[in-house]
Scaffold this motif. Structure first.
Motif, PDB file in Angstrom:
ATOM      1  N   ALA A 112      47.173  42.748  36.632  1.00 26.60           N
ATOM      2  CA  ALA A 112      46.150  43.063  37.624  1.00 26.60           C
ATOM      3  C   ALA A 112      45.324  41.851  38.021  1.00 26.60           C
ATOM      4  CB  ALA A 112      45.235  44.168  37.093  1.00 26.60           C
ATOM      5  N   ARG A 113      45.124  40.947  37.073  1.00 28.90           N
ATOM      6  CA  ARG A 113      44.199  39.830  37.315  1.00 28.90           C
ATOM      7  C   ARG A 113      44.906  38.493  37.140  1.00 28.90           C
ATOM      8  NH1 ARG A 113      39.472  40.814  33.121  1.00 28.90           N
ATOM      9  NH2 ARG A 113      41.299  40.611  31.736  1.00 28.90           N
ATOM     10  N   GLY A 114      44.534  37.546  38.004  1.00 25.04           N
ATOM     11  CA  GLY A 114      45.053  36.196  37.880  1.00 25.04           C
ATOM     12  C   GLY A 114      44.253  35.375  36.890  1.00 25.04           C
ATOM     13  N   LYS A 115      44.658  34.137  36.716  1.00 28.29           N
ATOM     14  CA  LYS A 115      43.941  33.192  35.866  1.00 28.29           C
ATOM     15  C   LYS A 115      42.573  32.882  36.506  1.00 28.29           C
ATOM     16  CE  LYS A 115      48.534  31.324  35.093  1.00 28.29           C
ATOM     17  NZ  LYS A 115      49.455  30.202  35.377  1.00 28.29           N
ATOM     18  N   PRO A 116      41.521  32.674  35.728  1.00 32.22           N
ATOM     19  CA  PRO A 116      41.465  32.325  34.304  1.00 32.22           C
ATOM     20  C   PRO A 116      41.520  33.506  33.344  1.00 32.22           C
ATOM     21  CG  PRO A 116      39.251  32.317  35.172  1.00 32.22           C
ATOM     22  CD  PRO A 116      40.166  32.597  36.343  1.00 32.22           C
TER      23      PRO A 116
END
Length: 225
Positions: free
Chosen positions: A139-143
């Motif tokens: 669902a979420r990219g980096k960081p």
């Protein structure tokens, strides 16, 4: 007693391939066509490792059709980089040694499936990896650490037995949040850009400078070669 499973987790863009300049060019052209002027250095630090929809919403607003816009931007990137597609020196030798030693190989990238296919299939690398985790899988990219934690889980390895290879601060931060050591390649930024990270065990220009046994023996303290 069996040894714990070890894994190498590779960011793709800027790490397996030295392509970030082409991503930047495509982003600048994309935004310029919409009347927005972007500082390339600041943009890279703010976005490298984030997913396309996160970048679109941050720079163009929450209500944009990020799926269509991201497809446009990535098609431009592939057109620009296609003639230059190549793995970073030493990559093939390092993963061959790792595979022979029973180390699992994972890709952990913010790239969409089209770009993963473009790079890994274009270089005939897909079959070399035990797991591939991309933007469509988390669902979420980096960081945020999601992509690296998912990669470790698929490899059957605990975070402390994984080493992440990255070229961007957001990616190294994602590895830190995942509880993983990191190796930095200076394909995109100088070593000084990673001075604050205590999980970096090595900084190198390319994979040919790296020794697998030394990396796994390293404590998470910054070392530059």
């Amino acid at each position: 007693m069996t040894s714990p499973q070890r894994a190498l987790i590779f960011d793709m863009d800027g790490t397996i391939v030295d392509n970030m300049a082409f991503h930047t060019k495509s982003w600048l052209a994309f935004f310029e066509s919409r009347g927005k002027v972007i500082d390339p250095d600041a943009f890279f630090l703010d976005t490298a490792g984030r997913q396309g929809h996160e970048i679109m919403r941050s720079y163009l607003g929450e209500d944009v059709d990020h799926v269509t816009l991201n497809a446009e931007k990535e098609a431009l990137y592939r057109e620009l980089y296609g003639p230059h597609l190549a793995a970073v020196p030493g990559f093939d030798a390092l993963i061959a040694k790792a595979a022979a030693a029973g180390v699992k190989l994972v890709v952990g990238t913010a790239a969409p499936n089209e770009n993963i296919a473009f790079t890994l299939d274009g270089l005939n690398l897909r079959s070399k990896f035990d797991a591939i985790v991309g933007a469509g899988d988390v669902a979420r990219g980096k960081p945020n650490p999601d992509v690296f934690l998912a990669g470790a889980e698929r490899a059957g390895a605990l975070p402390e037995n994984c080493i992440v290879f990255e070229d961007a601060p957001l990616g190294v931060e994602a590895a830190r949040r995942a509880g993983m050591r990191a190796v930095v390649l200076t394909t995109t930024l100088p070593a000084s850009a990673f001075a604050e990270f205590d999980n970096v065990i090595c900084i190198a220009a390319n994979f040919s400078e790296l020794d697998l046994d030394t990396l796994f023996a390293s404590a998470p303290a910054a070392t530059t070669i």
